[in-house]
Design a protein around this motif. Sequence first.
Motif, short mmCIF file in Angstrom:
data_model
loop_
_atom_site.label_atom_id
_atom_site.label_comp_id
_atom_site.label_asym_id
_atom_site.label_seq_id
_atom_site.Cartn_x
_atom_site.Cartn_y
_atom_site.Cartn_z
N ALA A 134 34.47 20.15 58.92
CA ALA A 134 34.09 18.83 58.40
C ALA A 134 34.91 18.47 57.17
CB ALA A 134 32.59 18.79 58.08
N HIS A 135 35.11 19.43 56.29
CA HIS A 135 35.89 19.19 55.08
C HIS A 135 37.33 18.83 55.44
CE1 HIS A 135 37.10 19.48 50.92
NE2 HIS A 135 38.07 20.31 51.27
N LYS A 136 37.93 19.59 56.33
CA LYS A 136 39.32 19.34 56.75
C LYS A 136 39.41 17.99 57.46
CE LYS A 136 43.21 21.64 58.94
NZ LYS A 136 44.11 21.60 57.79
N ALA A 137 38.44 17.67 58.31
CA ALA A 137 38.44 16.38 59.01
C ALA A 137 38.32 15.22 58.02
CB ALA A 137 37.30 16.34 60.04
N ALA A 138 37.49 15.39 57.00
CA ALA A 138 37.33 14.33 56.00
C ALA A 138 38.65 14.07 55.29
CB ALA A 138 36.24 14.71 55.00
N LEU A 139 39.34 15.12 54.90
CA LEU A 139 40.62 14.96 54.22
C LEU A 139 41.66 14.34 55.15
CD1 LEU A 139 40.78 18.36 52.31
CD2 LEU A 139 40.34 16.08 51.35
N TYR A 140 41.67 14.79 56.38
CA TYR A 140 42.64 14.29 57.36
C TYR A 140 42.45 12.80 57.63
CZ TYR A 140 45.35 14.10 61.70
OH TYR A 140 46.25 13.79 62.67
N GLU A 181 31.72 12.07 56.54
CA GLU A 181 31.08 12.37 55.25
C GLU A 181 29.60 12.67 55.43
OE1 GLU A 181 30.20 10.36 50.89
OE2 GLU A 181 31.44 9.29 52.32
N VAL A 182 28.92 11.89 56.25
CA VAL A 182 27.49 12.12 56.50
C VAL A 182 27.27 13.49 57.14
CG1 VAL A 182 25.51 11.34 57.86
CG2 VAL A 182 26.88 9.68 56.61
N VAL A 183 28.11 13.82 58.11
CA VAL A 183 27.98 15.11 58.79
C VAL A 183 28.27 16.25 57.81
CG1 VAL A 183 29.00 16.58 60.57
CG2 VAL A 183 28.46 14.20 61.08
N GLU A 184 29.32 16.11 57.02
CA GLU A 184 29.65 17.16 56.05
C GLU A 184 28.51 17.37 55.06
OE1 GLU A 184 33.07 18.61 52.89
OE2 GLU A 184 33.20 16.58 53.69
N GLN A 185 27.95 16.29 54.56
CA GLN A 185 26.84 16.41 53.62
C GLN A 185 25.63 17.09 54.27
OE1 GLN A 185 27.02 15.85 50.30
NE2 GLN A 185 29.16 15.54 50.78
N ALA A 186 25.37 16.75 55.53
CA ALA A 186 24.26 17.38 56.25
C ALA A 186 24.51 18.88 56.42
CB ALA A 186 24.05 16.71 57.60
N LEU A 187 25.75 19.24 56.76
CA LEU A 187 26.08 20.66 56.93
C LEU A 187 25.94 21.42 55.61
CD1 LEU A 187 29.18 20.35 59.26
CD2 LEU A 187 26.95 21.34 59.86
N ARG A 188 26.12 20.73 54.51
CA ARG A 188 25.97 21.36 53.19
C ARG A 188 24.51 21.38 52.74
NH1 ARG A 188 30.84 21.76 50.14
NH2 ARG A 188 32.62 20.90 51.27
N GLY A 189 23.61 20.80 53.56
CA GLY A 189 22.20 20.83 53.24
C GLY A 189 21.70 19.66 52.42
N HIS A 190 22.54 18.66 52.22
CA HIS A 190 22.11 17.48 51.46
C HIS A 190 21.27 16.58 52.37
CE1 HIS A 190 24.81 18.28 48.05
NE2 HIS A 190 25.62 18.77 48.98
#
Length: 113
Positions: A26-32, A82-91
Amino acid sequence: MAWLLDAGPPEWRQLDALRRHPIALAHKAALYVQGAVEAARTGYRQATRELTHHLPPDAIHAVLDAYRIEGPRLIALAQSIEVVEQALRGHPFTPTLRGGGRTGAGPPPPSAA
């Protein structure tokens, strides 16, 4: 996680670390995708100047139209990632209304008086 893999180049599917660690993916996809958003903005700003001597006016308009279509799609994709990444981080997810429109629910906004 296939959806996140689809956001990047096909080579990502071969990278074990990205397939085993969804947060890293998710982090890499967000940057890409953010890079693609910036590239589309730059391309839009430069298209007329860079292509005027190489393309007829109707082709330049078509290129600009392609950027106008691609830009919002990329921005929406970046927001979704961003929403998915935040969810994966537990936010926790907090839905928001975008575009300033009202749904009719809830009290009216305070007066600007």
